[in-house]
Design an enzyme around this catalytic site. Structure first.
Site, PDB file in Angstrom:
ATOM      1  N   GLY A  39       1.149   3.867  -4.427  1.00 29.27           N
ATOM      2  CA  GLY A  39       2.435   4.452  -4.697  1.00 29.27           C
ATOM      3  C   GLY A  39       3.343   4.729  -6.033  1.00 29.27           C
ATOM      4  O   GLY A  39       2.477   3.811  -6.756  1.00 29.27           O
ATOM      5  N   ASN A  47       0.184  -6.118  -6.491  1.00 37.39           N
ATOM      6  CA  ASN A  47      -0.275  -6.054  -5.075  1.00 37.39           C
ATOM      7  C   ASN A  47      -0.440  -7.704  -4.355  1.00 37.39           C
ATOM      8  O   ASN A  47       0.399  -8.312  -4.153  1.00 37.39           O
ATOM      9  CB  ASN A  47      -1.474  -5.188  -4.496  1.00 37.39           C
ATOM     10  N   ASN A 104      -5.224  -3.057   0.611  1.00 33.83           N
ATOM     11  CA  ASN A 104      -3.915  -2.828   0.950  1.00 33.83           C
ATOM     12  C   ASN A 104      -4.066  -0.989   0.881  1.00 33.83           C
ATOM     13  O   ASN A 104      -3.947  -0.199   0.102  1.00 33.83           O
ATOM     14  CB  ASN A 104      -3.594  -3.298  -0.091  1.00 33.83           C
ATOM     15  N   ARG A 181       9.014  -1.365 -11.239  1.00 34.44           N
ATOM     16  CA  ARG A 181       8.256  -0.332 -10.795  1.00 34.44           C
ATOM     17  C   ARG A 181       8.652   1.305 -10.975  1.00 34.44           C
ATOM     18  O   ARG A 181       7.633   2.503 -11.276  1.00 34.44           O
ATOM     19  CB  ARG A 181       8.538   0.333  -8.965  1.00 34.44           C
ATOM     20  N   HIS A 263       4.774  -3.171   5.578  1.00 37.24           N
ATOM     21  CA  HIS A 263       3.487  -2.380   4.668  1.00 37.24           C
ATOM     22  C   HIS A 263       3.043  -3.441   4.330  1.00 37.24           C
ATOM     23  O   HIS A 263       1.852  -3.414   4.272  1.00 37.24           O
ATOM     24  CB  HIS A 263       4.309  -0.808   3.983  1.00 37.24           C
ATOM     25  N   TRP A 264       4.394  -4.556   3.042  1.00 32.92           N
ATOM     26  CA  TRP A 264       3.501  -5.385   2.312  1.00 32.92           C
ATOM     27  C   TRP A 264       2.710  -6.438   2.826  1.00 32.92           C
ATOM     28  O   TRP A 264       3.649  -7.494   2.935  1.00 32.92           O
ATOM     29  CB  TRP A 264       4.074  -5.528   1.269  1.00 32.92           C
TER      30      TRP A 264
END
Length: 296
Positions: A39, A47, A104, A181, A263-264
């Site tokens: 991503g 992460n 992950n 990001r 998702h995290w």
């Protein structure tokens, strides 16, 4: 890359034949390898930075930065393939024969494939979303489609839409998160690597090629390590119905689903995730418990 003072204090380098692998190391004890997802702008540090202190109190934690994501040297080739090779190179380079692995999303797929190919090297395995196959929900999931949108047309607006698909609580998508990001995701080399995975043409070609060979999720019965699947109930990237197949076919698998979580899992349900994973990694094996309970 980051203003966090602990970043540089834990950062290490390992020279390999395919380039320098960078990683973060903290703690002592049994080795625990942490593998990140994919991503825009992802790194292993981003992460797992929030979990490192907790697990370092119990394990020798090693957060590997996969090639092609802007931290370790690029190894060329498809990022998923180079990620799998980098795990072997990394463990061999550090002289580690056997480890626990937490993976992950994409890192969970890489870890699972490694556990299938090298069962003797994986003690226990933890995945965070990602593995399995859509059973009831359409595939690819919403988050993957938004990821492809960003990869094809990398705008801040597309990045924000993707980030919101990753979480249950939109408050987690802060300006600081967006900026860090965005900076890494739009670096030319990182973006080129992402397009090898999530450009629409590349994604379609990979799906076609995969149909000619047995996919990893069809070989989960070969995973010998005890495996904990962790999943966010509200995951819009890898919907929770994907857990049904691995939950049934993993010989020593179990599933923990976290509410109010996307998702995290390791970020959004940090304390609950850490508690569940620590209990799983440190408890006596089922076989040992059975022997003790029978008085043998």
């Amino acid at each position: 890359m980051t203003t966090d003072p602990s970043y540089e204090s834990t950062l290490r380098e390992l020279a390999t034949d395919r380039g320098v692998l960078r990683y973060h190391e903290a703690g002592e004890g049994p080795p625990l390898l942490l593998l990140h997802g994919s991503g825009p702008g992802v790194t292993g540090w981003r992460n797992y930075r929030g979990n490192l202190g907790f697990f370092a109190a119990h394990f020798r934690c090693l957060i590997l930065e996969f090639p092609g994501f802007g931290v370790s040297d690029s190894a060329g080739g498809h990022p998923m393939v180079t990620a799998e090779q980098s795990v072997t190179d990394f463990l061999d380079g550090l002289g580690l024969d056997r480890v626990h692995i937490v993976g992950n999303s994409m890192g969970g797929i890489v870890a699972t494939r490694f556990a299938i190919s090298h069962p003797e090297r994986v003690d226990r395995l933890v995945t965070i979303g990602g593995i399995g196959k859509n059973v009831f929900s359409p595939g690819p999931g919403e988050g993957i489609r938004l990821l492809m949108d960003f990869t094809e047309n990398p705008t801040r607006e597309a990045l924000v839409r993707w980030l919101h698909s990753m979480v249950y609580d939109p408050a987690l998508v802060t300006e600081e998160l967006i900026e860090e990001r965005w900076t890494q995701a739009t670096a030319p080399d990182t973006l080129a690597s992402a397009r090898e995975m999530y450009g629409r043409t590349a994604f379609a070609a990979r799906s076609t090629a995969a149909s000619d060979t047995a996919p990893y999720w069809a070989m989960l019965h070969k995973v010998q390590a005890p495996t904990l699947l962790t999943w966010g109930r509200d995951d819009r990237v890898s919907p929770v119905d994907m857990a049904l197949l691995p939950m049934r076919t993993l010989p020593r698998g179990e599933l923990h689903v976290f509410p109010d979580c996307g998702h995290w899992v390791m970020i959004e349900q940090k304390a609950a995730f850490e508690s569940a994973v620590l209990a799983f990694l440190t408890r006596a094996s089922t076989r040992e418990s059975t022997r003790e309970g029978s008085g043998r």
